[in-house]
Design a protein around this motif. Structure first.
Motif, PDB file in Angstrom:
ATOM      1  N   HIS A   1      18.597   9.125   0.860  1.00 49.03           N
ATOM      2  CA  HIS A   1      17.847  10.349   0.535  1.00 49.03           C
ATOM      3  C   HIS A   1      18.695  11.603   0.661  1.00 49.03           C
ATOM      4  CE1 HIS A   1      17.163  11.912   4.666  1.00 49.03           C
ATOM      5  NE2 HIS A   1      17.367  10.656   5.002  1.00 49.03           N
ATOM      6  N   THR A   2      19.814  11.529   1.402  1.00 47.77           N
ATOM      7  CA  THR A   2      20.642  12.726   1.581  1.00 47.77           C
ATOM      8  C   THR A   2      21.457  13.043   0.327  1.00 47.77           C
ATOM      9  OG1 THR A   2      22.408  11.402   2.548  1.00 47.77           O
ATOM     10  CG2 THR A   2      20.852  12.419   4.074  1.00 47.77           C
ATOM     11  N   SER A   3      21.649  12.045  -0.551  1.00 47.97           N
ATOM     12  CA  SER A   3      22.430  12.319  -1.759  1.00 47.97           C
ATOM     13  C   SER A   3      21.616  12.050  -3.026  1.00 47.97           C
ATOM     14  CB  SER A   3      23.706  11.475  -1.766  1.00 47.97           C
ATOM     15  OG  SER A   3      23.388  10.109  -1.904  1.00 47.97           O
ATOM     16  N   SER A   4      20.289  12.091  -2.910  1.00 47.40           N
ATOM     17  CA  SER A   4      19.433  11.846  -4.060  1.00 47.40           C
ATOM     18  C   SER A   4      18.724  13.127  -4.496  1.00 47.40           C
ATOM     19  CB  SER A   4      18.386  10.773  -3.718  1.00 47.40           C
ATOM     20  OG  SER A   4      17.401  10.728  -4.719  1.00 47.40           O
ATOM     21  N   ASP A   5      18.961  13.539  -5.744  1.00 43.31           N
ATOM     22  CA  ASP A   5      18.304  14.736  -6.278  1.00 43.31           C
ATOM     23  C   ASP A   5      16.798  14.528  -6.383  1.00 43.31           C
ATOM     24  OD1 ASP A   5      20.718  16.000  -6.484  1.00 43.31           O
ATOM     25  OD2 ASP A   5      20.986  15.556  -8.613  1.00 43.31           O
ATOM     26  N   ILE A   6      16.413  13.287  -6.745  1.00 45.04           N
ATOM     27  CA  ILE A   6      14.982  12.985  -6.886  1.00 45.04           C
ATOM     28  C   ILE A   6      14.285  13.088  -5.528  1.00 45.04           C
ATOM     29  CG2 ILE A   6      13.285  11.274  -7.663  1.00 45.04           C
ATOM     30  CD1 ILE A   6      15.703   9.985  -9.264  1.00 45.04           C
TER      31      ILE A   6
ATOM     32  N   LEU B   1       0.833  -1.195   0.000  1.00 44.77           N
ATOM     33  CA  LEU B   1       0.000   0.000   0.000  1.00 44.77           C
ATOM     34  C   LEU B   1       0.877   1.257   0.000  1.00 44.77           C
ATOM     35  CD1 LEU B   1      -2.494  -1.125   2.778  1.00 44.77           C
ATOM     36  CD2 LEU B   1      -2.882  -1.191   0.315  1.00 44.77           C
ATOM     37  N   ALA B   2       0.324   2.332  -0.544  1.00 45.64           N
ATOM     38  CA  ALA B   2       1.057   3.596  -0.596  1.00 45.64           C
ATOM     39  C   ALA B   2       0.384   4.646   0.279  1.00 45.64           C
ATOM     40  CB  ALA B   2       1.119   4.102  -2.037  1.00 45.64           C
ATOM     41  N   CYS B   3       1.193   5.423   0.965  1.00 47.33           N
ATOM     42  CA  CYS B   3       0.674   6.505   1.805  1.00 47.33           C
ATOM     43  C   CYS B   3       0.191   7.656   0.924  1.00 47.33           C
ATOM     44  CB  CYS B   3       1.773   6.992   2.744  1.00 47.33           C
ATOM     45  SG  CYS B   3       1.281   8.409   3.724  1.00 47.33           S
ATOM     46  N   LYS B   4      -1.016   8.156   1.230  1.00 50.82           N
ATOM     47  CA  LYS B   4      -1.583   9.249   0.430  1.00 50.82           C
ATOM     48  C   LYS B   4      -0.860  10.574   0.683  1.00 50.82           C
ATOM     49  CE  LYS B   4      -6.225   7.418  -0.109  1.00 50.82           C
ATOM     50  NZ  LYS B   4      -7.650   7.587   0.230  1.00 50.82           N
ATOM     51  N   LYS B   5      -0.225  10.699   1.836  1.00 49.29           N
ATOM     52  CA  LYS B   5       0.459  11.946   2.193  1.00 49.29           C
ATOM     53  C   LYS B   5       1.885  11.993   1.663  1.00 49.29           C
ATOM     54  CE  LYS B   5      -1.429  13.670   6.566  1.00 49.29           C
ATOM     55  NZ  LYS B   5      -1.065  13.704   8.000  1.00 49.29           N
ATOM     56  N   CYS B   6       2.676  10.974   2.036  1.00 49.69           N
ATOM     57  CA  CYS B   6       4.112  11.053   1.725  1.00 49.69           C
ATOM     58  C   CYS B   6       4.542  10.039   0.672  1.00 49.69           C
ATOM     59  CB  CYS B   6       4.935  10.888   3.001  1.00 49.69           C
ATOM     60  SG  CYS B   6       4.891   9.233   3.702  1.00 49.69           S
ATOM     61  N   MET B   7       3.612   9.226   0.140  1.00 51.84           N
ATOM     62  CA  MET B   7       3.859   8.258  -0.940  1.00 51.84           C
ATOM     63  C   MET B   7       4.687   7.048  -0.520  1.00 51.84           C
ATOM     64  SD  MET B   7       2.507  10.285  -3.319  1.00 51.84           S
ATOM     65  CE  MET B   7       3.061  10.622  -4.982  1.00 51.84           C
ATOM     66  N   PHE B   8       4.996   6.920   0.727  1.00 52.35           N
ATOM     67  CA  PHE B   8       5.796   5.783   1.192  1.00 52.35           C
ATOM     68  C   PHE B   8       5.043   4.479   0.967  1.00 52.35           C
ATOM     69  CE2 PHE B   8       7.611   3.045   4.596  1.00 52.35           C
ATOM     70  CZ  PHE B   8       8.950   3.145   4.261  1.00 52.35           C
TER      71      PHE B   8
ATOM     72  N   GLY C   1      10.700  15.990  -2.024  1.00 56.38           N
ATOM     73  CA  GLY C   1      10.524  16.292  -0.607  1.00 56.38           C
ATOM     74  C   GLY C   1      10.575  15.062   0.280  1.00 56.38           C
ATOM     75  N   ILE C   2      11.267  14.021  -0.185  1.00 54.27           N
ATOM     76  CA  ILE C   2      11.377  12.775   0.567  1.00 54.27           C
ATOM     77  C   ILE C   2      12.519  12.881   1.565  1.00 54.27           C
ATOM     78  CG2 ILE C   2      11.993  10.328   0.385  1.00 54.27           C
ATOM     79  CD1 ILE C   2      10.533  10.355  -2.374  1.00 54.27           C
TER      80      ILE C   2
ATOM     81  N   CYS D   1       0.964   4.278   7.742  1.00 52.03           N
ATOM     82  CA  CYS D   1       2.274   4.712   7.263  1.00 52.03           C
ATOM     83  C   CYS D   1       3.238   4.842   8.450  1.00 52.03           C
ATOM     84  CB  CYS D   1       2.133   6.057   6.554  1.00 52.03           C
ATOM     85  SG  CYS D   1       3.733   6.709   6.047  1.00 52.03           S
ATOM     86  N   PRO D   2       4.386   4.154   8.409  1.00 50.29           N
ATOM     87  CA  PRO D   2       5.337   4.256   9.520  1.00 50.29           C
ATOM     88  C   PRO D   2       6.042   5.610   9.586  1.00 50.29           C
ATOM     89  CG  PRO D   2       6.198   2.822   7.795  1.00 50.29           C
ATOM     90  CD  PRO D   2       4.812   3.201   7.380  1.00 50.29           C
ATOM     91  N   LEU D   3       5.955   6.392   8.504  1.00 52.30           N
ATOM     92  CA  LEU D   3       6.636   7.694   8.489  1.00 52.30           C
ATOM     93  C   LEU D   3       5.756   8.806   9.035  1.00 52.30           C
ATOM     94  CD1 LEU D   3       8.548   7.776   5.082  1.00 52.30           C
ATOM     95  CD2 LEU D   3       9.361   7.019   7.307  1.00 52.30           C
ATOM     96  N   CYS D   4       4.490   8.851   8.585  1.00 56.14           N
ATOM     97  CA  CYS D   4       3.643   9.995   8.950  1.00 56.14           C
ATOM     98  C   CYS D   4       2.275   9.587   9.479  1.00 56.14           C
ATOM     99  CB  CYS D   4       3.495  10.925   7.744  1.00 56.14           C
ATOM    100  SG  CYS D   4       2.428  10.243   6.463  1.00 56.14           S
ATOM    101  N   SER D   5       2.027   8.277   9.637  1.00 59.50           N
ATOM    102  CA  SER D   5       0.731   7.769  10.110  1.00 59.50           C
ATOM    103  C   SER D   5      -0.410   8.142   9.184  1.00 59.50           C
ATOM    104  CB  SER D   5       0.416   8.270  11.529  1.00 59.50           C
ATOM    105  OG  SER D   5       1.456   7.904  12.388  1.00 59.50           O
ATOM    106  N   GLY D   6      -0.093   8.461   7.926  1.00 60.04           N
ATOM    107  CA  GLY D   6      -1.125   8.852   6.970  1.00 60.04           C
ATOM    108  C   GLY D   6      -1.953   7.676   6.482  1.00 60.04           C
TER     109      GLY D   6
END
Ligand code: ZN
Length: 58
Positions: free
Chosen positions: A36-41, A2-9, A46-47, A16-21
């Motif tokens: 994520h610290t070295s990814s332009d995407i 499943l995908a989170c509607k807020k953060c797409m995780f 905003g990940i 969602c374990p990241l934002c409870s969305g």
């Protein structure tokens, strides 16, 4: 999966374990963020976590 509607995780958990969305079965495309610290995407989308993300969530 499943995908989170807020953060797409993407997760197999009930919340969602990241934002409870809210999660959705209706998603398309997968983006894998290893560092994520070295990814332009990740910066562009905003990940701020590593993992799998959907490109489109309905
Ligand atoms: Zn989320």
């Amino acid at each position: 999966m499943l995908a989170c509607k807020k953060c797409m995780f993407l997760t197999e958990e009930e919340k969602c374990p990241l934002c409870s969305g809210e999660l959705s079965k209706e998603w398309q495309g997968m983006l894998v963020i290893i560092d994520h610290t070295s990814s332009d995407i990740a910066e562009h989308m905003g990940i701020k976590a590593n993992g799998r993300f959907a490109l489109k969530v309905r």
